[in-house]
Design a protein around this motif. Structure first.
Motif, PDB file in Angstrom:
ATOM      1  N   GLU A 112       0.793  -1.263   0.058  1.00 53.88           N
ATOM      2  CA  GLU A 112       0.088   0.132   0.134  1.00 53.88           C
ATOM      3  C   GLU A 112       0.876   1.217   0.096  1.00 53.88           C
ATOM      4  OE1 GLU A 112      -3.363  -0.113  -0.410  1.00 53.88           O
ATOM      5  OE2 GLU A 112      -3.560  -2.187  -0.334  1.00 53.88           O
ATOM      6  N   ARG A 113       1.742   1.264   0.657  1.00 49.21           N
ATOM      7  CA  ARG A 113       2.638   2.552   1.008  1.00 49.21           C
ATOM      8  C   ARG A 113       3.669   2.688  -0.249  1.00 49.21           C
ATOM      9  NH1 ARG A 113       1.960   4.317   6.197  1.00 49.21           N
ATOM     10  NH2 ARG A 113       1.778   2.653   7.586  1.00 49.21           N
ATOM     11  N   ILE A 114       4.114   1.761  -0.605  1.00 43.13           N
ATOM     12  CA  ILE A 114       5.142   1.971  -1.923  1.00 43.13           C
ATOM     13  C   ILE A 114       4.643   1.549  -3.365  1.00 43.13           C
ATOM     14  CG2 ILE A 114       7.512   1.205  -2.832  1.00 43.13           C
ATOM     15  CD1 ILE A 114       7.720   2.925  -0.362  1.00 43.13           C
ATOM     16  N   PHE A 115       4.215   0.264  -3.531  1.00 45.74           N
ATOM     17  CA  PHE A 115       3.585  -0.416  -5.023  1.00 45.74           C
ATOM     18  C   PHE A 115       2.532   0.261  -5.503  1.00 45.74           C
ATOM     19  CE2 PHE A 115       6.690  -3.486  -3.128  1.00 45.74           C
ATOM     20  CZ  PHE A 115       7.533  -3.732  -4.336  1.00 45.74           C
ATOM     21  N   ARG A 116       1.669   0.817  -4.417  1.00 47.76           N
ATOM     22  CA  ARG A 116       0.305   1.614  -5.306  1.00 47.76           C
ATOM     23  C   ARG A 116       0.953   2.830  -6.040  1.00 47.76           C
ATOM     24  NH1 ARG A 116      -4.933  -0.289  -5.108  1.00 47.76           N
ATOM     25  NH2 ARG A 116      -5.319  -1.062  -3.045  1.00 47.76           N
ATOM     26  N   LYS A 117       1.911   3.268  -5.337  1.00 50.13           N
ATOM     27  CA  LYS A 117       2.694   4.732  -6.170  1.00 50.13           C
ATOM     28  C   LYS A 117       3.293   4.158  -7.052  1.00 50.13           C
ATOM     29  CE  LYS A 117       4.929   9.132  -5.456  1.00 50.13           C
ATOM     30  NZ  LYS A 117       5.239  10.049  -4.471  1.00 50.13           N
ATOM     31  N   VAL A 118       4.181   3.201  -7.127  1.00 51.36           N
ATOM     32  CA  VAL A 118       5.148   2.707  -7.996  1.00 51.36           C
ATOM     33  C   VAL A 118       4.702   2.087  -9.134  1.00 51.36           C
ATOM     34  CG1 VAL A 118       7.075   1.316  -8.482  1.00 51.36           C
ATOM     35  CG2 VAL A 118       7.097   2.534  -6.309  1.00 51.36           C
ATOM     36  N   THR A 121      -1.118   2.019  -9.287  1.00 54.34           N
ATOM     37  CA  THR A 121      -2.490   1.492  -8.993  1.00 54.34           C
ATOM     38  C   THR A 121      -3.600   2.256  -8.043  1.00 54.34           C
ATOM     39  OG1 THR A 121      -1.527   0.195  -7.197  1.00 54.34           O
ATOM     40  CG2 THR A 121      -1.629  -0.682  -9.524  1.00 54.34           C
ATOM     41  N   GLY A 122      -3.164   3.559  -7.749  1.00 59.94           N
ATOM     42  CA  GLY A 122      -4.147   4.517  -6.922  1.00 59.94           C
ATOM     43  C   GLY A 122      -3.433   4.647  -5.683  1.00 59.94           C
ATOM     44  N   TYR A 123      -4.517   4.938  -4.771  1.00 61.63           N
ATOM     45  CA  TYR A 123      -4.198   5.308  -3.393  1.00 61.63           C
ATOM     46  C   TYR A 123      -4.167   4.292  -2.285  1.00 61.63           C
ATOM     47  CZ  TYR A 123      -4.937  10.209  -5.083  1.00 61.63           C
ATOM     48  OH  TYR A 123      -4.643  11.159  -5.878  1.00 61.63           O
ATOM     49  N   PRO A 124      -3.392   4.392  -1.262  1.00 65.36           N
ATOM     50  CA  PRO A 124      -3.327   3.346  -0.155  1.00 65.36           C
ATOM     51  C   PRO A 124      -4.542   3.216   0.213  1.00 65.36           C
ATOM     52  CG  PRO A 124      -1.465   4.906  -0.065  1.00 65.36           C
ATOM     53  CD  PRO A 124      -2.446   5.632  -0.851  1.00 65.36           C
ATOM     54  N   ASP A 125      -4.839   1.840   0.467  1.00 60.80           N
ATOM     55  CA  ASP A 125      -6.084   1.609   1.368  1.00 60.80           C
ATOM     56  C   ASP A 125      -5.768   1.352   2.706  1.00 60.80           C
ATOM     57  OD1 ASP A 125      -7.880  -0.259   2.720  1.00 60.80           O
ATOM     58  OD2 ASP A 125      -8.496  -1.241   0.651  1.00 60.80           O
ATOM     59  N   ALA A 127      -7.438   0.677   5.456  1.00 59.70           N
ATOM     60  CA  ALA A 127      -7.691  -0.748   5.903  1.00 59.70           C
ATOM     61  C   ALA A 127      -6.674  -1.857   6.037  1.00 59.70           C
ATOM     62  CB  ALA A 127      -9.042  -1.299   5.599  1.00 59.70           C
ATOM     63  N   ASN A 128      -6.094  -1.750   4.898  1.00 60.04           N
ATOM     64  CA  ASN A 128      -4.914  -2.785   4.751  1.00 60.04           C
ATOM     65  C   ASN A 128      -3.769  -2.287   5.669  1.00 60.04           C
ATOM     66  OD1 ASN A 128      -6.227  -4.711   2.981  1.00 60.04           O
ATOM     67  ND2 ASN A 128      -5.396  -3.644   1.154  1.00 60.04           N
ATOM     68  N   VAL A 129      -3.466  -1.110   5.730  1.00 58.12           N
ATOM     69  CA  VAL A 129      -2.456  -0.310   6.345  1.00 58.12           C
ATOM     70  C   VAL A 129      -2.568  -0.870   7.776  1.00 58.12           C
ATOM     71  CG1 VAL A 129      -1.207   1.619   6.941  1.00 58.12           C
ATOM     72  CG2 VAL A 129      -1.740   1.325   4.381  1.00 58.12           C
ATOM     73  N   LYS A 130      -3.677  -0.535   8.461  1.00 58.97           N
ATOM     74  CA  LYS A 130      -4.100  -0.792   9.554  1.00 58.97           C
ATOM     75  C   LYS A 130      -3.859  -2.429  10.017  1.00 58.97           C
ATOM     76  CE  LYS A 130      -7.006   3.337  10.374  1.00 58.97           C
ATOM     77  NZ  LYS A 130      -8.561   3.681  10.444  1.00 58.97           N
ATOM     78  N   SER A 131      -4.479  -3.063   9.371  1.00 62.17           N
ATOM     79  CA  SER A 131      -4.230  -4.609   9.310  1.00 62.17           C
ATOM     80  C   SER A 131      -2.732  -4.913   9.331  1.00 62.17           C
ATOM     81  CB  SER A 131      -5.058  -5.132   8.413  1.00 62.17           C
ATOM     82  OG  SER A 131      -4.841  -6.665   8.308  1.00 62.17           O
ATOM     83  N   GLY A 132      -2.012  -4.478   8.552  1.00 65.13           N
ATOM     84  CA  GLY A 132      -0.536  -4.861   8.440  1.00 65.13           C
ATOM     85  C   GLY A 132      -0.013  -4.369   9.788  1.00 65.13           C
ATOM     86  N   ALA A 133      -0.274  -3.027  10.206  1.00 65.90           N
ATOM     87  CA  ALA A 133       0.332  -2.586  11.469  1.00 65.90           C
ATOM     88  C   ALA A 133       0.045  -3.550  12.589  1.00 65.90           C
ATOM     89  CB  ALA A 133      -0.061  -1.106  11.523  1.00 65.90           C
ATOM     90  N   ARG A 134      -1.184  -3.704  12.733  1.00 64.89           N
ATOM     91  CA  ARG A 134      -1.701  -4.873  13.788  1.00 64.89           C
ATOM     92  C   ARG A 134      -0.656  -6.004  13.730  1.00 64.89           C
ATOM     93  NH1 ARG A 134      -6.713  -2.917  12.383  1.00 64.89           N
ATOM     94  NH2 ARG A 134      -7.272  -4.905  11.438  1.00 64.89           N
ATOM     95  N   ALA A 135      -0.884  -6.789  12.598  1.00 66.38           N
ATOM     96  CA  ALA A 135      -0.293  -8.136  12.373  1.00 66.38           C
ATOM     97  C   ALA A 135       1.157  -8.212  12.624  1.00 66.38           C
ATOM     98  CB  ALA A 135      -0.543  -8.416  10.947  1.00 66.38           C
ATOM     99  N   ILE A 136       2.042  -7.256  12.361  1.00 63.21           N
ATOM    100  CA  ILE A 136       3.325  -7.126  12.713  1.00 63.21           C
ATOM    101  C   ILE A 136       3.849  -7.205  13.923  1.00 63.21           C
ATOM    102  CG2 ILE A 136       3.850  -4.611  12.523  1.00 63.21           C
ATOM    103  CD1 ILE A 136       6.388  -5.133  11.020  1.00 63.21           C
ATOM    104  N   LYS A 137       2.932  -6.765  15.069  1.00 65.43           N
ATOM    105  CA  LYS A 137       3.240  -6.912  15.966  1.00 65.43           C
ATOM    106  C   LYS A 137       3.035  -8.496  16.700  1.00 65.43           C
ATOM    107  CE  LYS A 137       1.103  -2.384  17.265  1.00 65.43           C
ATOM    108  NZ  LYS A 137       0.010  -1.632  17.828  1.00 65.43           N
TER     109      LYS A 137
END
Length: 221
Positions: A112-118, A121-125, A127-137
């Motif tokens: 979401e943070r990098i590949f969307r822009k590179v 394919t649009g703007y970051p989602d 919900a996905n960012v929040k989900s990833g931030a929770r999961a990494i913990k």
């Protein structure tokens, strides 16, 4: 001379780069924008994914298969332990990071943070960012649990499992998405990996439009 078609923030490419570096195999890096599905690249790997390793006139694809192939043709220093149980544990953890961690964390944060822009394919989602931030913990906590019992992730020797994990975390560290304060034992483990000569080219990566954070290449964080 080996030639590796890769993308700098592909954790699968980074895993192979770490193995090549650890085994001191002289390798030319060729950056590949694999999502553009270039015809020449698709001839090298019809799956359209990086990494692809060229040795002589042959092309090798799939990061897991490449790493195990390199272990067989260049067995020193070893990155797979002796014994069926120990080798199973390495393979289990490589799959954990390349499948579960990638799906729950890397694809959501880096995607979401990098590949969307590179990839345009649009703007970051969010919900996905929040989900990833929770999961990494939870994943860092699991790593801490493993490292409380072992010197390295799969046992008392550094293995391919450590490189698989470090490949993903280094990509996320490039975008400051790893909370190194969550676990001292995980931070110390990463510092040991980060200081290896094999890591030098990864710490030198620069993605246009996304400058490195100040701590990224700092061996002391």
């Amino acid at each position: 001379m080996y030639r590796l078609y890769h993308y700098p923030l592909s954790p699968f490419s980074r895993k192979v780069r770490l193995v090549l570096g650890e085994k001191r195999l002289d390798t030319e890096l060729v950056e590949e924008r694999y999502w553009e599905q270039d015809a020449d690249f698709l001839r090298r790997n019809p799956a359209g994914k990086v990494p692809v390793l060229r040795i002589g006139g042959r092309f090798y694809s799939d990061s897991g298969a490449i790493c195990e192939y390199l272990e067989e043709v260049a067995p020193q220093p070893p990155l797979m332990p002796q014994g069926a149980e120990a080798r199973y544990e390495v393979r289990r953890l490589v799959a954990w990071f390349d499948d579960k961690f990638h799906a729950e964390v890397t694809a959501k944060l880096l995607g979401e943070r990098i590949f969307r822009k590179v990839q345009g394919t649009g703007y970051p989602d969010s919900a996905n960012v929040k989900s990833g931030a929770r999961a990494i913990k939870h994943h860092i906590d699991y790593m801490a649990w493993l490292l409380d019992q072992r010197r390295w992730l799969a046992g008392n020797e550094m293995t391919l499992a450590d490189f698989a994990a470090a490949a993903h975390l280094s990509c996320l560290d490039y975008i400051s998405d790893v909370d190194w304060h969550r676990s001292d034992v995980v931070k110390d483990w990463y510092a040991k990996i980060k200081s290896r000569p094999a890591f030098r080219s990864i710490l030198a990566d620069q993605i246009p439009g996304f400058p490195q954070p100040a701590h990224y290449a700092d061996l002391d964080f």
